[in-house]
Enzyme design. Structure first.
Site, PDB file in Angstrom:
ATOM      1  N   SER A  64      47.556  40.026  39.384  1.00 17.78           N
ATOM      2  CA  SER A  64      47.388  40.726  40.662  1.00 17.78           C
ATOM      3  C   SER A  64      48.635  41.397  41.194  1.00 17.78           C
ATOM      4  O   SER A  64      48.566  42.118  42.189  1.00 17.78           O
ATOM      5  CB  SER A  64      46.827  39.764  41.703  1.00 17.78           C
ATOM      6  N   THR A 134      37.418  34.424  34.391  1.00 16.57           N
ATOM      7  CA  THR A 134      38.045  33.227  33.843  1.00 16.57           C
ATOM      8  C   THR A 134      37.490  31.930  34.425  1.00 16.57           C
ATOM      9  O   THR A 134      37.867  30.854  33.969  1.00 16.57           O
ATOM     10  CB  THR A 134      39.569  33.264  34.043  1.00 16.57           C
ATOM     11  N   TYR A 172      39.932  38.767  49.827  1.00 13.54           N
ATOM     12  CA  TYR A 172      40.584  39.290  48.632  1.00 13.54           C
ATOM     13  C   TYR A 172      39.527  39.722  47.627  1.00 13.54           C
ATOM     14  O   TYR A 172      38.707  38.918  47.184  1.00 13.54           O
ATOM     15  CB  TYR A 172      41.456  38.180  48.047  1.00 13.54           C
ATOM     16  N   SER A 173      39.514  40.997  47.270  1.00 11.36           N
ATOM     17  CA  SER A 173      38.487  41.522  46.377  1.00 11.36           C
ATOM     18  C   SER A 173      39.105  42.460  45.354  1.00 11.36           C
ATOM     19  O   SER A 173      39.700  43.488  45.709  1.00 11.36           O
ATOM     20  CB  SER A 173      37.415  42.271  47.176  1.00 11.36           C
ATOM     21  N   ASN A 174      38.961  42.115  44.082  1.00 11.26           N
ATOM     22  CA  ASN A 174      39.463  42.984  43.022  1.00 11.26           C
ATOM     23  C   ASN A 174      38.801  44.356  43.035  1.00 11.26           C
ATOM     24  O   ASN A 174      39.394  45.345  42.593  1.00 11.26           O
ATOM     25  CB  ASN A 174      39.241  42.313  41.662  1.00 11.26           C
ATOM     26  N   GLY A 315      50.562  36.802  40.708  1.00  8.99           N
ATOM     27  CA  GLY A 315      49.325  37.102  40.005  1.00  8.99           C
ATOM     28  C   GLY A 315      49.233  36.379  38.688  1.00  8.99           C
ATOM     29  O   GLY A 315      50.255  36.051  38.077  1.00  8.99           O
TER      30      GLY A 315
END
Length: 377
Positions: A64, A134, A172-174, A315
């Site tokens: 991240s 993961t 928190y969002s990818n 990250g």
């Protein structure tokens, strides 16, 4: 400075590294630059069953921390007048069904409410899965060479309910950073890797930093990354150093070194990359659920409990992790790399959290209590 000389000068740092390895981390390297000069050190091993330490200047998947690079790139395009922070994303990417209230700023700040394509975890224990990430065990291992087009990741996320109304919360969002990647490519007409070279890595001489997109290999030297899962009652540990990073895309796909991370972060906080007004926007924190941690645009702003702060982002990416910390004036920096055995339960999250907190306390004289982060993309 050699490790032997470094260790005599800063034995307390080497002691922390050794204790971090004892807690379960396979290998760790550290680079500290402050008023006393530069210190580098390492502990553990670069490969399970081996006896060589992880290379201090080795390549690592930075997870991240990619978000900080991506946010800096978006802000550099803002400086060029190519895009505005408060532009609606839907106006730039009409091919996606993005809520018209979502702005560029909300993507970078994680206030869009858009579903995280690697899965959403709610306080009541509810889990809404996304792609096999993961936390999926063997399913992730079996799919680690799959190519996930960023457009598909976004469409998957937008097919799920939003976590909250745009601008009404923080999560928190990818997905936010995959949308940022697509935005970069739309307004420039070039791949994100090319723009990253033009505006970030080439001007700073970051020869060890790449945005690989789908390339599974990582250059030598590097420490090895591992993943552990259970099948039919039997535990398996797999070397996952090679993988297709498109599963995380610009949420965490970049590769770098501790030296390049230090150069990048120092240049960022001291104003070499962005005009002062945009750097101020980047480092203006919005509260998050984590005590003492605010989030700006691609960076956390961590309250050290004594009236001072550090600019940071950590990250992890499936057995590799990276650390980045700097005082706002850049006089003190800490960067590091880790290799470890990841698993679906994130069993090394607590050791990682304690490790980073000890390092922050030692380097920045912190007195705060709370999390400094965990290895999660």
């Amino acid at each position: 400075m050699s490790n032997s000389l470094s260790n005599r000068c800063r034995p307390e740092l080497q002691e922390i590294l050794d204790e971090i390895v004892e807690s379960g981390i396979t290998g760790i390297t550290l680079r500290v630059r402050d008023a006393r000069g530069e210190w580098v050190g390492s502990a553990g091993v670069g490969r399970l069953g081996g006896d060589e330490k992880p290379p201090v200047d080795g390549y690592v998947r930075i997870g991240s921390n990619t978000k900080t690079f991506t946010a800096a790139l978006v802000l550099a395009l803002v400086a060029e007048g190519r895009i505005g922070l408060d532009d609606p994303v839907a106006g730039r990417l009409p091919e996606f069904d993005v809520d018209p209230r979502v702005t560029v700023r909300m993507l970078l700040q994680h206030t869009s409410g858009i579903f995280n394509f690697t899965g959403e975890y709610y306080q009541d224990g509810t889990v809404v899965p996304g792609i096999p990430a993961t936390t999926a065990g063997k399913e992730w291992v079996d799919n680690r060479f799959t190519t996930y087009p960023p457009q598909d990741l976004v469409r998957l996320a937008l097919s799920k309910p939003a976590r909250f109304e745009p601008g009404e919360g923080w999560s928190y969002s990818n997905t936010n950073y995959v949308l940022a990647r697509l935005l970069i490519e739309k307004v420039t007409g070039r791949p994100v890797a090319e723009e990253m070279r033009r505006l970030i890595t080439e001007p700073l001489g970051l020869s060890g930093t790449t945005a690989p997109s789908t390339e599974p290999d990582i250059a030598e030297p590097h420490a090895h990354a591992y993943y552990r899962y259970e099948e039919d009652g039997v535990e398996h540990t797999v070397d996952v150093t090679r993988l297709n990073p498109s599963w995380i895309s610009s949420g965490g796909d970049m590769i770098s070194t501790s030296r390049d991370l230090e150069t990048f972060l120092h240049a960022l906080v001291t104003g070499r990359l962005l005009p002062a007004e945009l750097l101020a926007e980047m480092c203006a924190p919005r509260p998050t659920p984590a005590p003492g941690m605010g989030y700006g645009l691609g960076v956390f702003v961590q309250d050290l409990g004594d009236g001072s702060t550090v600019i940071t982002h950590n990250g992890g990416a499936a057995g590799h992790a990276a650390l980045m910390y700097a005082t706002p004036d850049g006089t003190t920096t800490l960067t590091g790399t880790l290799n470890y055995v990841d698993d679906a339960t994130l069993s090394l999250a607590l050791p990682f959290q304690r490790a980073t907190q000890r390092l922050v306390d030692a380097v920045f004289g912190a007195g705060r209590t709370g999390a400094a982060g965990r290895p999660a993309a």
